[in-house]
Design an enzyme around this catalytic site. Structure first.
Site, mmCIF file in Angstrom:
data_model
loop_
_atom_site.group_PDB
_atom_site.id
_atom_site.type_symbol
_atom_site.label_atom_id
_atom_site.label_comp_id
_atom_site.label_asym_id
_atom_site.label_seq_id
_atom_site.Cartn_x
_atom_site.Cartn_y
_atom_site.Cartn_z
ATOM 1 N N HIS A 1 17.585 -52.497 10.801
ATOM 2 C CA HIS A 1 17.691 -53.003 12.169
ATOM 3 C C HIS A 1 16.393 -53.670 12.625
ATOM 4 O O HIS A 1 15.308 -53.411 12.086
ATOM 5 C CB HIS A 1 18.030 -51.856 13.124
ATOM 6 C CG HIS A 1 16.989 -50.769 13.115
ATOM 7 N ND1 HIS A 1 15.822 -50.847 13.843
ATOM 8 C CD2 HIS A 1 16.937 -49.590 12.445
ATOM 9 C CE1 HIS A 1 15.090 -49.772 13.627
ATOM 10 N NE2 HIS A 1 15.743 -48.986 12.777
ATOM 11 N N GLU B 1 19.638 -43.177 10.423
ATOM 12 C CA GLU B 1 18.262 -42.914 9.993
ATOM 13 C C GLU B 1 18.121 -41.443 9.599
ATOM 14 O O GLU B 1 18.930 -40.590 9.996
ATOM 15 C CB GLU B 1 17.304 -43.265 11.143
ATOM 16 C CG GLU B 1 15.824 -42.987 10.897
ATOM 17 C CD GLU B 1 15.260 -43.709 9.688
ATOM 18 O OE1 GLU B 1 15.643 -43.343 8.554
ATOM 19 O OE2 GLU B 1 14.423 -44.611 9.871
#
Length: 232
Positions: A11, A89
């Site tokens: 990202h 994550e």
């Protein structure tokens, strides 16, 4: 030789990246720079003729919004997008929300680097009550409580990412589906470790930059050949 290409991407910069905070599973949005990084990546992909049949992201909005920006720019908003917590994550446990410099000052740089970069060592855990709060989040309330993490090492992150790659993404990719995966630094490190057979020591040195597409090339037998950043 026929070459099949898969696009991986971390990202764009998040608000907490900008503030130098441990983010993990906390759901923070892109910074202004992160938005621009995602648009720059989209322009690079378009310049090099990349278009997609299918897309994957985590369930965290910095990943989702990066992907949205890319497929919107490519005029491909219609393609199927599948979101999974398995691409999240790494869970940074009790470190989430803390400033990285403050944590280094408290615990020392060597210890913090072990938590951040080693394969086996996990950071301090969140409390049971914090895990219960996580379990009530609608994104995770259908997941067995025992599976949800108190914290994660890269090894534990790999153990949740790989089944999703092997059982969901890779079989689709083998059908010559053009795929983009927008995920996170450590979920991508976990995947690249597997694809490149990187050992537990060398993985310490692998860092994934925000906002640059990674092009993964596979041969006709879908064995990885090489990967590289698309930067110009």
């Amino acid at each position: 030789m026929k070459v099949y290409k898969l696009v991986l991407m971390r990202h764009g910069e998040s608000i907490w990246n900008e503030l130098n905070k441990f983010t993990g599973w906390h759901d923070v949005d892109l910074s202004n720079r992160g938005v621009q990084e995602s648009l720059k990546a989209a322009k690079l992909l378009k310049k090099h003729g990349f278009y997609f049949d299918y897309a994957y992201s985590s369930v965290l909005k910095r990943s989702i919004h990066t992907l949205w920006n890319i497929i919107k720019f490519l005029d491909q908003s219609w393609i199927p997008v599948k979101k999974s917590w398995r691409l999240n994550e790494r869970h940074y446990g009790a470190l989430e929300g803390l400033n990285k410099d403050d944590v280094i000052q408290k615990y020392g740089n060597d210890k913090v680097q072990q938590w951040r970069r080693s394969f086996n060592i996990a950071p301090p855990k969140i409390s049971y009550l914090e895990k219960k709060k996580l379990a009530h989040d609608s994104r995770y309330n259908n997941i067995n409580f025992d599976i949800l993490p108190y914290c994660e090492s890269l090894k534990l992150t790999t153990q949740r990412v790989l089944p999703y790659w092997l059982n969901e993404i890779f079989p689709r990719f083998q059908k010559n589906t053009k795929i983009i995966i927008v995920a996170h630094g450590n979920s991508l490190r976990a995947l690249i470790k597997y694809l490149n057979n990187i050992n537990d020591i060398d993985i310490l040195n692998l860092n994934i930059a925000t906002g640059f597409p990674i092009i993964y090339e596979f041969n006709s037998e879908f064995k990885p050949i090489q990967y590289y950043y698309l930067k110009q």
